[in-house]
Design a protein around this motif. Structure first.
Motif, PDB file in Angstrom:
ATOM      1  N   ASN A  37       0.876  -1.168   0.000  1.00 20.43           N
ATOM      2  CA  ASN A  37       0.000   0.000   0.000  1.00 20.43           C
ATOM      3  C   ASN A  37       0.910   1.214   0.000  1.00 20.43           C
ATOM      4  O   ASN A  37       1.671   1.430   0.943  1.00 20.43           O
ATOM      5  CB  ASN A  37      -0.901   0.002   1.237  1.00 20.43           C
ATOM      6  CG  ASN A  37      -1.823   1.212   1.263  1.00 20.43           C
ATOM      7  OD1 ASN A  37      -1.408   2.321   1.558  1.00 20.43           O
ATOM      8  ND2 ASN A  37      -3.098   0.980   0.960  1.00 20.43           N
ATOM      9  N   GLU A  81       1.122   5.085   0.082  1.00 22.35           N
ATOM     10  CA  GLU A  81       0.380   6.317   0.370  1.00 22.35           C
ATOM     11  C   GLU A  81       1.280   7.522   0.120  1.00 22.35           C
ATOM     12  O   GLU A  81       2.395   7.599   0.649  1.00 22.35           O
ATOM     13  CB  GLU A  81      -0.098   6.325   1.819  1.00 22.35           C
ATOM     14  CG  GLU A  81      -0.915   7.564   2.167  1.00 22.35           C
ATOM     15  CD  GLU A  81      -0.993   7.822   3.657  1.00 22.35           C
ATOM     16  OE1 GLU A  81      -1.220   8.993   4.027  1.00 22.35           O
ATOM     17  OE2 GLU A  81      -0.812   6.871   4.451  1.00 22.35           O
ATOM     18  N   SER A 117      -1.544  12.968   0.027  1.00 22.15           N
ATOM     19  CA  SER A 117      -2.388  13.049   1.233  1.00 22.15           C
ATOM     20  C   SER A 117      -2.419  14.435   1.860  1.00 22.15           C
ATOM     21  O   SER A 117      -2.417  14.580   3.082  1.00 22.15           O
ATOM     22  CB  SER A 117      -1.920  12.017   2.278  1.00 22.15           C
ATOM     23  OG  SER A 117      -2.115  10.709   1.815  1.00 22.15           O
ATOM     24  N   ARG A 135      -2.087   2.455  -4.922  1.00 19.05           N
ATOM     25  CA  ARG A 135      -1.804   3.855  -4.588  1.00 19.05           C
ATOM     26  C   ARG A 135      -2.960   4.424  -3.779  1.00 19.05           C
ATOM     27  O   ARG A 135      -4.114   4.283  -4.165  1.00 19.05           O
ATOM     28  CB  ARG A 135      -1.615   4.674  -5.873  1.00 19.05           C
ATOM     29  CG  ARG A 135      -0.429   4.260  -6.720  1.00 19.05           C
ATOM     30  CD  ARG A 135      -0.540   4.864  -8.113  1.00 19.05           C
ATOM     31  NE  ARG A 135       0.586   4.545  -8.957  1.00 19.05           N
ATOM     32  CZ  ARG A 135       0.744   3.392  -9.611  1.00 19.05           C
ATOM     33  NH1 ARG A 135      -0.175   2.449  -9.491  1.00 19.05           N
ATOM     34  NH2 ARG A 135       1.805   3.194 -10.360  1.00 19.05           N
ATOM     35  N   GLU A 136      -2.625   5.080  -2.675  1.00 20.58           N
ATOM     36  CA  GLU A 136      -3.681   5.543  -1.773  1.00 20.58           C
ATOM     37  C   GLU A 136      -3.458   6.992  -1.339  1.00 20.58           C
ATOM     38  O   GLU A 136      -2.328   7.405  -1.053  1.00 20.58           O
ATOM     39  CB  GLU A 136      -3.740   4.643  -0.542  1.00 20.58           C
ATOM     40  CG  GLU A 136      -4.912   4.944   0.385  1.00 20.58           C
ATOM     41  CD  GLU A 136      -5.414   3.693   1.099  1.00 20.58           C
ATOM     42  OE1 GLU A 136      -5.485   2.632   0.453  1.00 20.58           O
ATOM     43  OE2 GLU A 136      -5.730   3.775   2.297  1.00 20.58           O
ATOM     44  N   TYR A 137      -4.544   7.727  -1.286  1.00 15.93           N
ATOM     45  CA  TYR A 137      -4.553   9.106  -0.823  1.00 15.93           C
ATOM     46  C   TYR A 137      -5.380   9.145   0.462  1.00 15.93           C
ATOM     47  O   TYR A 137      -6.548   8.803   0.463  1.00 15.93           O
ATOM     48  CB  TYR A 137      -5.183  10.015  -1.889  1.00 15.93           C
ATOM     49  CG  TYR A 137      -5.061  11.504  -1.655  1.00 15.93           C
ATOM     50  CD1 TYR A 137      -5.681  12.120  -0.573  1.00 15.93           C
ATOM     51  CD2 TYR A 137      -4.339  12.307  -2.531  1.00 15.93           C
ATOM     52  CE1 TYR A 137      -5.580  13.487  -0.362  1.00 15.93           C
ATOM     53  CE2 TYR A 137      -4.233  13.682  -2.329  1.00 15.93           C
ATOM     54  CZ  TYR A 137      -4.861  14.271  -1.247  1.00 15.93           C
ATOM     55  OH  TYR A 137      -4.760  15.621  -1.048  1.00 15.93           O
ATOM     56  N   TYR A 138      -4.749   9.549   1.561  1.00 17.57           N
ATOM     57  CA  TYR A 138      -5.443   9.652   2.843  1.00 17.57           C
ATOM     58  C   TYR A 138      -6.061  11.032   2.937  1.00 17.57           C
ATOM     59  O   TYR A 138      -5.369  12.042   3.004  1.00 17.57           O
ATOM     60  CB  TYR A 138      -4.458   9.418   3.980  1.00 17.57           C
ATOM     61  CG  TYR A 138      -5.070   9.386   5.365  1.00 17.57           C
ATOM     62  CD1 TYR A 138      -6.190   8.615   5.644  1.00 17.57           C
ATOM     63  CD2 TYR A 138      -4.483  10.103   6.407  1.00 17.57           C
ATOM     64  CE1 TYR A 138      -6.730   8.561   6.914  1.00 17.57           C
ATOM     65  CE2 TYR A 138      -5.012  10.060   7.697  1.00 17.57           C
ATOM     66  CZ  TYR A 138      -6.130   9.292   7.941  1.00 17.57           C
ATOM     67  OH  TYR A 138      -6.663   9.236   9.203  1.00 17.57           O
ATOM     68  N   PHE A 155      -5.258   7.853  -8.067  1.00 18.02           N
ATOM     69  CA  PHE A 155      -5.085   6.900  -6.980  1.00 18.02           C
ATOM     70  C   PHE A 155      -6.101   5.758  -7.090  1.00 18.02           C
ATOM     71  O   PHE A 155      -7.216   5.952  -7.568  1.00 18.02           O
ATOM     72  CB  PHE A 155      -5.225   7.599  -5.633  1.00 18.02           C
ATOM     73  CG  PHE A 155      -4.103   8.556  -5.335  1.00 18.02           C
ATOM     74  CD1 PHE A 155      -3.020   8.160  -4.573  1.00 18.02           C
ATOM     75  CD2 PHE A 155      -4.130   9.850  -5.838  1.00 18.02           C
ATOM     76  CE1 PHE A 155      -1.974   9.029  -4.316  1.00 18.02           C
ATOM     77  CE2 PHE A 155      -3.095  10.737  -5.577  1.00 18.02           C
ATOM     78  CZ  PHE A 155      -2.009  10.320  -4.812  1.00 18.02           C
ATOM     79  N   TYR A 197      -9.098   6.558  -2.443  1.00 14.56           N
ATOM     80  CA  TYR A 197      -9.125   7.829  -1.725  1.00 14.56           C
ATOM     81  C   TYR A 197      -9.804   7.535  -0.389  1.00 14.56           C
ATOM     82  O   TYR A 197     -11.004   7.315  -0.327  1.00 14.56           O
ATOM     83  CB  TYR A 197      -9.898   8.884  -2.507  1.00 14.56           C
ATOM     84  CG  TYR A 197      -9.266   9.229  -3.844  1.00 14.56           C
ATOM     85  CD1 TYR A 197      -8.307  10.243  -3.944  1.00 14.56           C
ATOM     86  CD2 TYR A 197      -9.614   8.535  -4.999  1.00 14.56           C
ATOM     87  CE1 TYR A 197      -7.718  10.556  -5.167  1.00 14.56           C
ATOM     88  CE2 TYR A 197      -9.023   8.847  -6.223  1.00 14.56           C
ATOM     89  CZ  TYR A 197      -8.078   9.855  -6.293  1.00 14.56           C
ATOM     90  OH  TYR A 197      -7.499  10.156  -7.501  1.00 14.56           O
ATOM     91  N   TYR A 223      -5.904   3.706  11.133  1.00 11.86           N
ATOM     92  CA  TYR A 223      -5.673   3.675   9.686  1.00 11.86           C
ATOM     93  C   TYR A 223      -4.685   2.586   9.317  1.00 11.86           C
ATOM     94  O   TYR A 223      -4.884   1.848   8.346  1.00 11.86           O
ATOM     95  CB  TYR A 223      -5.170   5.041   9.233  1.00 11.86           C
ATOM     96  CG  TYR A 223      -5.025   5.210   7.732  1.00 11.86           C
ATOM     97  CD1 TYR A 223      -5.924   4.634   6.845  1.00 11.86           C
ATOM     98  CD2 TYR A 223      -3.982   5.972   7.211  1.00 11.86           C
ATOM     99  CE1 TYR A 223      -5.793   4.801   5.471  1.00 11.86           C
ATOM    100  CE2 TYR A 223      -3.840   6.151   5.844  1.00 11.86           C
ATOM    101  CZ  TYR A 223      -4.739   5.564   4.977  1.00 11.86           C
ATOM    102  OH  TYR A 223      -4.590   5.740   3.619  1.00 11.86           O
ATOM    103  N   LYS A 278      -5.377  -0.731   6.923  1.00 10.28           N
ATOM    104  CA  LYS A 278      -4.569  -1.137   5.762  1.00 10.28           C
ATOM    105  C   LYS A 278      -4.164  -2.596   5.858  1.00 10.28           C
ATOM    106  O   LYS A 278      -4.256  -3.345   4.879  1.00 10.28           O
ATOM    107  CB  LYS A 278      -3.327  -0.249   5.652  1.00 10.28           C
ATOM    108  CG  LYS A 278      -3.594   1.170   5.171  1.00 10.28           C
ATOM    109  CD  LYS A 278      -2.287   1.960   5.108  1.00 10.28           C
ATOM    110  CE  LYS A 278      -2.490   3.361   4.575  1.00 10.28           C
ATOM    111  NZ  LYS A 278      -1.244   4.142   4.521  1.00 10.28           N
ATOM    112  N   ILE A 282       4.707   4.783   3.327  1.00  9.30           N
ATOM    113  CA  ILE A 282       4.173   6.131   3.495  1.00  9.30           C
ATOM    114  C   ILE A 282       5.251   7.137   3.119  1.00  9.30           C
ATOM    115  O   ILE A 282       6.390   7.041   3.583  1.00  9.30           O
ATOM    116  CB  ILE A 282       3.726   6.378   4.953  1.00  9.30           C
ATOM    117  CG1 ILE A 282       2.765   5.283   5.406  1.00  9.30           C
ATOM    118  CG2 ILE A 282       3.067   7.749   5.082  1.00  9.30           C
ATOM    119  CD1 ILE A 282       2.436   5.344   6.887  1.00  9.30           C
TER     120      ILE A 282
END
Length: 436
Positions: free
Chosen positions: A2, A4, A7, A41-44, A127, A130, A193, A197, A207
């Protein structure tokens, strides 16, 4: 994995600092995928907390024609978003203050984040997920995470607050999870969080943070250990330095609060998306960079992205010329026997063969070291090697000259070089133009 990155809080547009993470993070995701990792791909999306309340109050003030609060956000974008909220909900300014603030919070964050997503998508960064921080609060995930930590014996009460004993795992001091007023801390949300994940099946959580978050690494490793994971295996935090924009020889100062900042859209408008992505991914993330608008906007060989893209366009032109003459490149024929590679004996040909052959090693090393900039620097070396080859090794026959095995071999080498340039630029999210 993952992965991130970016963000940024939805309290303003994407700034230059976040744009660097967008370019580097997306390139790293492409690089890791190219070497066999399964990357999400992740956007917090930080849509909870005091900064959102300040943002809402700023929008309210701007919409009502009042000065924004001293601790609020300023800038033209605040007035724009405030006006959009009023346009969408005409009676909002007539509501009681608490209801009014809630509507500006919900609608304002929604509008701001839509703008953030659009600007990133225009930059070529989309991403897979989201993730909303507010969903953690609404679902009870924070209480669940604290319960897990409590069951593991790492939570205690003191001074009316709830604490995680992170010093057990090497942190310099214990960290609060619930404040004395009953509100959860940001750290409590981080615990929930991370647990979320891992529950989604990710082996490693990566991260990307700015260097100003360096002090955060120890406590995050401690929370991972407290939850029973191995910080060296399940967590990876990459820290990156800031980027400055240089205009007319001077650094442009930025402040999101004051509204005096350079946006992703401004950078793209000034130099183009390709040049912006390449420039930001070209330097190691632990190196602060000064991005010179004059350099990256000109079509000249001292502009690194132009230099690399021109090499590809030059080969594409050459291959079109070969096609017009009815000459196959060997690659087109799909028959390795059609190319006599022993014809490639000139020192410049050997240099180019060697440079092309380096690509797999460069990609592997860049992925292992989390260093997309190595791909950019390699591409510049490859482009230079090609230009030197082209200057001394004539490829296409002139006039009535016959097509020889050397002609076909050199075309094959040119086509192979173009393929590697395309592959490398694709890793960086940059186009490989056919014409320039």
């Amino acid at each position: 994995m993952n992965l991130e990155f970016v963000s940024a809080n939805p309290t303003g547009p994407v700034t230059l600092g976040s744009t660097r993470w967008a370019a580097v993070g997306d390139a790293l995701g492409r690089l890791l995928t190219a070497t066999g990792a399964q990357v999400s791909r992740e956007y917090y999306f930080n849509d909870a907390g005091s900064q959102i309340d300040r943002f809402a109050r700023s929008l309210m003030a701007a919409a009502a024609g009042r000065p924004v609060p001293e601790d609020g956000y300023a800038g033209d974008y605040v007035a724009d978003i405030g006006a959009q909220v009023v346009a969408a909900e005409p009676g909002v300014l007539d509501l009681p203050e608490d209801q009014q603030q809630e509507r500006f919070r919900v609608r304002g964050v929604e509008l701001m984040f839509a703008e953030i997503k659009t600007s990133l998508a225009d930059f070529g960064v989309v991403f897979d997920t989201y993730f909303s921080e507010a969903t953690l609060h609404a679902s009870g995930a924070l209480e669940k995470a604290i319960g897990t930590l409590r069951e593991r014996g790492h939570v205690y009460e003191a001074d009316g607050a709830t604490w995680l004993r992170t010093t057990t795992f090497g942190d310099d001091k214990d960290r609060p999870l619930v404040k004395s007023d009953g509100d959860h801390t940001y750290f409590a949300a981080d615990c929930a969080y991370y647990q979320d994940k891992r529950s989604r099946g990710f082996d490693r959580v990566v991260i990307m943070l700015g260097a100003d978050h360096a002090g955060y690494v120890g406590r995050y490793k401690a929370l991972v250990a407290a939850l029973g994971d191995d910080p060296d295996q399940n967590l990876e935090i990459l820290l990156g330095q800031l980027v400055n924009l240089v205009k007319d020889g001077e650094t442009v100062r930025m402040s999101k609060r004051k509204g005096n900042f350079v946006l992703l859209a401004d950078l793209v408008e000034a130099v183009g998306a390709d040049a912006a992505r390449y420039a930001l991914a070209r330097a190691s993330v632990d190196q602060q960079i000064d991005l010179d608008l004059d350099l990256w906007s000109r079509a000249a060989s001292d502009n690194p992205v132009f230099y690399v893209q021109y090499a590809h366009a030059r080969i594409a032109s050459l291959l079109r010329g070969a096609a017009d003459l009815g000459i196959a490149t060997g690659l087109d024929a799909g028959d390795p026997a059609a190319v006599d590679a022993t014809q490639l004996a000139h020192p410049r040909e050997v240099d180019l063969l060697r440079a092309v052959a380096e690509f797999p090693r460069v990609v592997t090393a860049a992925a292992e070291l989390r260093a997309p900039h190595r791909v950019a620097r390699y591409l510049e070396e490859l482009a230079g090697t090609y230009h030197r080859f082209y200057d001394v090794c004539r490829v296409l026959p002139r006039g009535d000259e016959e097509v020889t095995p050397t002609t076909v071999a050199r075309l094959w080498l040119c086509a192979a070089t173009a393929q590697v340039l395309r592959n490398g630029l694709a890793v960086l999210g940059v186009h490989a133009p056919e014409r320039m």
